[in-house]
Design a protein around this motif. Structure first.
Motif, PDB file in Angstrom:
ATOM      1  N   GLU A 135      -4.877   1.887  19.995  1.00 41.27           N
ATOM      2  CA  GLU A 135      -3.848   1.794  21.034  1.00 41.27           C
ATOM      3  C   GLU A 135      -4.180   2.701  22.212  1.00 41.27           C
ATOM      4  O   GLU A 135      -4.005   2.326  23.377  1.00 41.27           O
ATOM      5  CB  GLU A 135      -2.479   2.155  20.467  1.00 41.27           C
ATOM      6  N   GLU A 136      -4.644   3.899  21.923  1.00 40.59           N
ATOM      7  CA  GLU A 136      -5.024   4.828  22.997  1.00 40.59           C
ATOM      8  C   GLU A 136      -6.157   4.252  23.829  1.00 40.59           C
ATOM      9  O   GLU A 136      -6.156   4.352  25.067  1.00 40.59           O
ATOM     10  CB  GLU A 136      -5.436   6.180  22.406  1.00 40.59           C
ATOM     11  N   LEU A 137      -7.112   3.641  23.161  1.00 34.78           N
ATOM     12  CA  LEU A 137      -8.245   3.062  23.877  1.00 34.78           C
ATOM     13  C   LEU A 137      -7.804   1.857  24.701  1.00 34.78           C
ATOM     14  O   LEU A 137      -8.219   1.688  25.853  1.00 34.78           O
ATOM     15  CB  LEU A 137      -9.335   2.652  22.885  1.00 34.78           C
ATOM     16  N   ARG A 138      -6.989   1.022  24.128  1.00 35.14           N
ATOM     17  CA  ARG A 138      -6.504  -0.169  24.842  1.00 35.14           C
ATOM     18  C   ARG A 138      -5.726   0.227  26.090  1.00 35.14           C
ATOM     19  O   ARG A 138      -5.971  -0.294  27.182  1.00 35.14           O
ATOM     20  CB  ARG A 138      -5.615  -1.008  23.907  1.00 35.14           C
ATOM     21  N   HIS A 139      -4.805   1.163  25.949  1.00 35.94           N
ATOM     22  CA  HIS A 139      -4.008   1.607  27.095  1.00 35.94           C
ATOM     23  C   HIS A 139      -4.870   2.357  28.107  1.00 35.94           C
ATOM     24  O   HIS A 139      -4.713   2.162  29.324  1.00 35.94           O
ATOM     25  CB  HIS A 139      -2.864   2.511  26.624  1.00 35.94           C
ATOM     26  N   GLY A 140      -5.769   3.193  27.612  1.00 36.02           N
ATOM     27  CA  GLY A 140      -6.608   3.982  28.518  1.00 36.02           C
ATOM     28  C   GLY A 140      -7.560   3.127  29.336  1.00 36.02           C
ATOM     29  O   GLY A 140      -7.725   3.333  30.543  1.00 36.02           O
ATOM     30  N   PHE A 141      -8.188   2.153  28.682  1.00 37.73           N
ATOM     31  CA  PHE A 141      -9.109   1.246  29.372  1.00 37.73           C
ATOM     32  C   PHE A 141      -8.377   0.430  30.433  1.00 37.73           C
ATOM     33  O   PHE A 141      -8.808   0.334  31.584  1.00 37.73           O
ATOM     34  CB  PHE A 141      -9.754   0.326  28.336  1.00 37.73           C
ATOM     35  N   ALA A 142      -7.252  -0.136  30.067  1.00 38.86           N
ATOM     36  CA  ALA A 142      -6.488  -0.959  30.999  1.00 38.86           C
ATOM     37  C   ALA A 142      -5.960  -0.129  32.173  1.00 38.86           C
ATOM     38  O   ALA A 142      -6.005  -0.569  33.331  1.00 38.86           O
ATOM     39  CB  ALA A 142      -5.321  -1.629  30.264  1.00 38.86           C
ATOM     40  N   ALA A 143      -5.499   1.076  31.885  1.00 39.05           N
ATOM     41  CA  ALA A 143      -4.965   1.936  32.942  1.00 39.05           C
ATOM     42  C   ALA A 143      -6.055   2.378  33.908  1.00 39.05           C
ATOM     43  O   ALA A 143      -5.839   2.442  35.123  1.00 39.05           O
ATOM     44  CB  ALA A 143      -4.278   3.154  32.324  1.00 39.05           C
ATOM     45  N   THR A 144      -7.237   2.660  33.382  1.00 37.96           N
ATOM     46  CA  THR A 144      -8.352   3.084  34.241  1.00 37.96           C
ATOM     47  C   THR A 144      -8.792   1.951  35.150  1.00 37.96           C
ATOM     48  O   THR A 144      -9.070   2.161  36.338  1.00 37.96           O
ATOM     49  CB  THR A 144      -9.540   3.555  33.380  1.00 37.96           C
ATOM     50  N   LEU A 145      -8.857   0.741  34.628  1.00 33.72           N
ATOM     51  CA  LEU A 145      -9.205  -0.417  35.447  1.00 33.72           C
ATOM     52  C   LEU A 145      -8.172  -0.631  36.552  1.00 33.72           C
ATOM     53  O   LEU A 145      -8.531  -0.888  37.711  1.00 33.72           O
ATOM     54  CB  LEU A 145      -9.295  -1.675  34.577  1.00 33.72           C
ATOM     55  N   ALA A 146      -6.904  -0.514  36.207  1.00 35.87           N
ATOM     56  CA  ALA A 146      -5.849  -0.714  37.195  1.00 35.87           C
ATOM     57  C   ALA A 146      -5.894   0.355  38.281  1.00 35.87           C
ATOM     58  O   ALA A 146      -5.719   0.062  39.472  1.00 35.87           O
ATOM     59  CB  ALA A 146      -4.482  -0.703  36.507  1.00 35.87           C
ATOM     60  N   THR A 147      -6.174   1.587  37.887  1.00 31.24           N
ATOM     61  CA  THR A 147      -6.233   2.683  38.857  1.00 31.24           C
ATOM     62  C   THR A 147      -7.393   2.524  39.830  1.00 31.24           C
ATOM     63  O   THR A 147      -7.238   2.692  41.046  1.00 31.24           O
ATOM     64  CB  THR A 147      -6.356   4.032  38.129  1.00 31.24           C
ATOM     65  N   THR A 148      -8.557   2.183  39.308  1.00 29.13           N
ATOM     66  CA  THR A 148      -9.715   2.034  40.194  1.00 29.13           C
ATOM     67  C   THR A 148      -9.567   0.802  41.084  1.00 29.13           C
ATOM     68  O   THR A 148     -10.052   0.791  42.215  1.00 29.13           O
ATOM     69  CB  THR A 148     -11.024   1.976  39.381  1.00 29.13           C
ATOM     70  N   LEU A 149      -8.880  -0.217  40.611  1.00 29.29           N
ATOM     71  CA  LEU A 149      -8.606  -1.378  41.458  1.00 29.29           C
ATOM     72  C   LEU A 149      -7.715  -0.981  42.629  1.00 29.29           C
ATOM     73  O   LEU A 149      -7.958  -1.383  43.778  1.00 29.29           O
ATOM     74  CB  LEU A 149      -7.917  -2.473  40.640  1.00 29.29           C
ATOM     75  N   ARG A 150      -6.736  -0.164  42.350  1.00 28.83           N
ATOM     76  CA  ARG A 150      -5.778   0.241  43.369  1.00 28.83           C
ATOM     77  C   ARG A 150      -6.384   1.235  44.356  1.00 28.83           C
ATOM     78  O   ARG A 150      -6.141   1.164  45.563  1.00 28.83           O
ATOM     79  CB  ARG A 150      -4.556   0.846  42.678  1.00 28.83           C
ATOM     80  N   GLU A 151      -7.204   2.162  43.849  1.00 29.52           N
ATOM     81  CA  GLU A 151      -7.680   3.268  44.685  1.00 29.52           C
ATOM     82  C   GLU A 151      -9.079   3.061  45.271  1.00 29.52           C
ATOM     83  O   GLU A 151      -9.432   3.711  46.260  1.00 29.52           O
ATOM     84  CB  GLU A 151      -7.664   4.562  43.865  1.00 29.52           C
ATOM     85  N   GLU A 152      -9.878   2.180  44.682  1.00 28.74           N
ATOM     86  CA  GLU A 152     -11.273   2.056  45.113  1.00 28.74           C
ATOM     87  C   GLU A 152     -11.678   0.597  45.328  1.00 28.74           C
ATOM     88  O   GLU A 152     -12.805   0.209  45.051  1.00 28.74           O
ATOM     89  CB  GLU A 152     -12.190   2.723  44.080  1.00 28.74           C
ATOM     90  N   ALA A 153     -10.746  -0.192  45.833  1.00 23.94           N
ATOM     91  CA  ALA A 153     -11.008  -1.621  46.020  1.00 23.94           C
ATOM     92  C   ALA A 153     -12.194  -1.870  46.944  1.00 23.94           C
ATOM     93  O   ALA A 153     -13.011  -2.771  46.697  1.00 23.94           O
ATOM     94  CB  ALA A 153      -9.751  -2.314  46.572  1.00 23.94           C
ATOM     95  N   ALA A 154     -12.322  -1.093  48.010  1.00 25.34           N
ATOM     96  CA  ALA A 154     -13.421  -1.299  48.968  1.00 25.34           C
ATOM     97  C   ALA A 154     -14.777  -1.076  48.318  1.00 25.34           C
ATOM     98  O   ALA A 154     -15.747  -1.779  48.624  1.00 25.34           O
ATOM     99  CB  ALA A 154     -13.250  -0.377  50.169  1.00 25.34           C
ATOM    100  N   MET A 155     -14.855  -0.100  47.421  1.00 25.14           N
ATOM    101  CA  MET A 155     -16.117   0.183  46.735  1.00 25.14           C
ATOM    102  C   MET A 155     -16.518  -0.975  45.822  1.00 25.14           C
ATOM    103  O   MET A 155     -17.679  -1.384  45.789  1.00 25.14           O
ATOM    104  CB  MET A 155     -15.994   1.457  45.905  1.00 25.14           C
ATOM    105  N   HIS A 156     -15.554  -1.502  45.104  1.00 27.01           N
ATOM    106  CA  HIS A 156     -15.842  -2.622  44.207  1.00 27.01           C
ATOM    107  C   HIS A 156     -16.177  -3.884  45.002  1.00 27.01           C
ATOM    108  O   HIS A 156     -17.004  -4.692  44.572  1.00 27.01           O
ATOM    109  CB  HIS A 156     -14.663  -2.862  43.267  1.00 27.01           C
ATOM    110  N   ARG A 157     -15.556  -4.031  46.149  1.00 25.34           N
ATOM    111  CA  ARG A 157     -15.874  -5.169  47.010  1.00 25.34           C
ATOM    112  C   ARG A 157     -17.342  -5.134  47.422  1.00 25.34           C
ATOM    113  O   ARG A 157     -18.007  -6.173  47.476  1.00 25.34           O
ATOM    114  CB  ARG A 157     -14.978  -5.150  48.247  1.00 25.34           C
ATOM    115  N   LEU A 158     -17.859  -3.942  47.703  1.00 23.92           N
ATOM    116  CA  LEU A 158     -19.266  -3.803  48.078  1.00 23.92           C
ATOM    117  C   LEU A 158     -20.172  -4.257  46.942  1.00 23.92           C
ATOM    118  O   LEU A 158     -21.188  -4.923  47.169  1.00 23.92           O
ATOM    119  CB  LEU A 158     -19.566  -2.343  48.448  1.00 23.92           C
ATOM    120  N   TRP A 159     -19.814  -3.915  45.704  1.00 23.76           N
ATOM    121  CA  TRP A 159     -20.613  -4.336  44.549  1.00 23.76           C
ATOM    122  C   TRP A 159     -20.655  -5.855  44.436  1.00 23.76           C
ATOM    123  O   TRP A 159     -21.717  -6.450  44.280  1.00 23.76           O
ATOM    124  CB  TRP A 159     -20.066  -3.713  43.269  1.00 23.76           C
ATOM    125  N   TYR A 160     -19.504  -6.492  44.532  1.00 21.90           N
ATOM    126  CA  TYR A 160     -19.479  -7.953  44.421  1.00 21.90           C
ATOM    127  C   TYR A 160     -20.193  -8.611  45.601  1.00 21.90           C
ATOM    128  O   TYR A 160     -20.822  -9.664  45.447  1.00 21.90           O
ATOM    129  CB  TYR A 160     -18.038  -8.452  44.307  1.00 21.90           C
TER     130      TYR A 160
END
Length: 236
Positions: free
Chosen positions: A120-145
């Motif tokens: 449960e900790e891993l499931r919540h932690g993984f999902a929360a980290t993905l959501a946070t980086t999507l919200r805060e670092e969208a421009a960086m991920h856009r460069l990768w794609y």
């Protein structure tokens, strides 16, 4: 002149290391000249990292097609000549930047795996980290794609993009396989399929985030938790 000298010493150090690997096999302590050369190599690599960090924001905002070394220089504190000295061209710079950023991302998720004591900790932690980086670092991920899409047409950096992509696939598999182990249940998919699923979810969320949909990050978090649990083969 100092930059040219640094480059020559760096090249000499690289040649020296190559010679030592194929030479007579003598063992001994590192000479003063070798120590100096190694420091110059380290200095050159450190300078490249500094320049890449400075250029990354500009690259993330403008994307691959709209940038050149000159454009990047105009939006940073470094001159075009300095950038061109440390990087052959914009392909060299962009792939270096993306590789560096994605390596940091991998470390971040590996930390999530290391600190999770339960499924449960891993499931919540993984999902929360993905959501946070999507919200805060969208421009960086856009460069990768952007870079990954361009590699379909530009052979010059296709190998670099493939290597980065494979490192992300291995990262996702470490998370998924650890989740299965903590859950005490086998997985229904392999590494490639697992990566494709979460990469697809993230790219879809990224498009929504960039389109201004405020719920994109939360929807991604919920989807990741649901899908991760669904990858397990539960007993009847």
């Amino acid at each position: 002149m100092t930059q040219v000298a640094d480059k020559r010493v760096a090249d000499k150090a690289a040649d020296g290391r190559s010679s030592s690997k194929h030479g007579s096999g003598k063992q001994g302590s590192e000479s003063a000249e070798e120590r100096i050369a190694r420091r110059q190599v380290d200095k050159f690599a450190e300078r490249r990292a500094q320049l890449a960090a400075s250029a990354l924001r500009t690259l993330a905002e403008l994307g691959y097609a709209r940038t050149s070394l000159r454009e990047i220089a105009q939006n940073s504190e470094f001159s075009h000549g300095v950038l061109h000295y440390y990087f052959r061209d914009k392909v060299d710079l962009i792939t270096y930047c993306v590789r560096q950023y994605k390596a940091e991302c991998v470390t971040r998720y590996d930390q999530t795996v290391a600190t999770a004591g339960t499924a449960e900790e891993l499931r919540h932690g993984f999902a929360a980290t993905l959501a946070t980086t999507l919200r805060e670092e969208a421009a960086m991920h856009r460069l990768w794609y952007d870079l990954r899409n361009q590699s379909l047409f530009e052979e010059s950096f296709r190998a670099d993009v493939l290597e980065i992509d494979q490192s992300l696939e291995r990262m996702i598999w470490r998370i998924v396989s650890q989740f299965a182990e903590l859950s005490g249940a086998p997985l229904s998919v392999g590494p490639g399929v697992a990566y494709a699923i979460f990469d697809g979810l993230f790219q879809q969320g990224l498009l929504r985030q960039l389109a201004g949909q405020e719920e994109a990050a939360e929807e991604l978090r919920t989807s990741v938790e649901t899908v991760l649990d669904g990858l397990l083969v539960r007993g009847s």
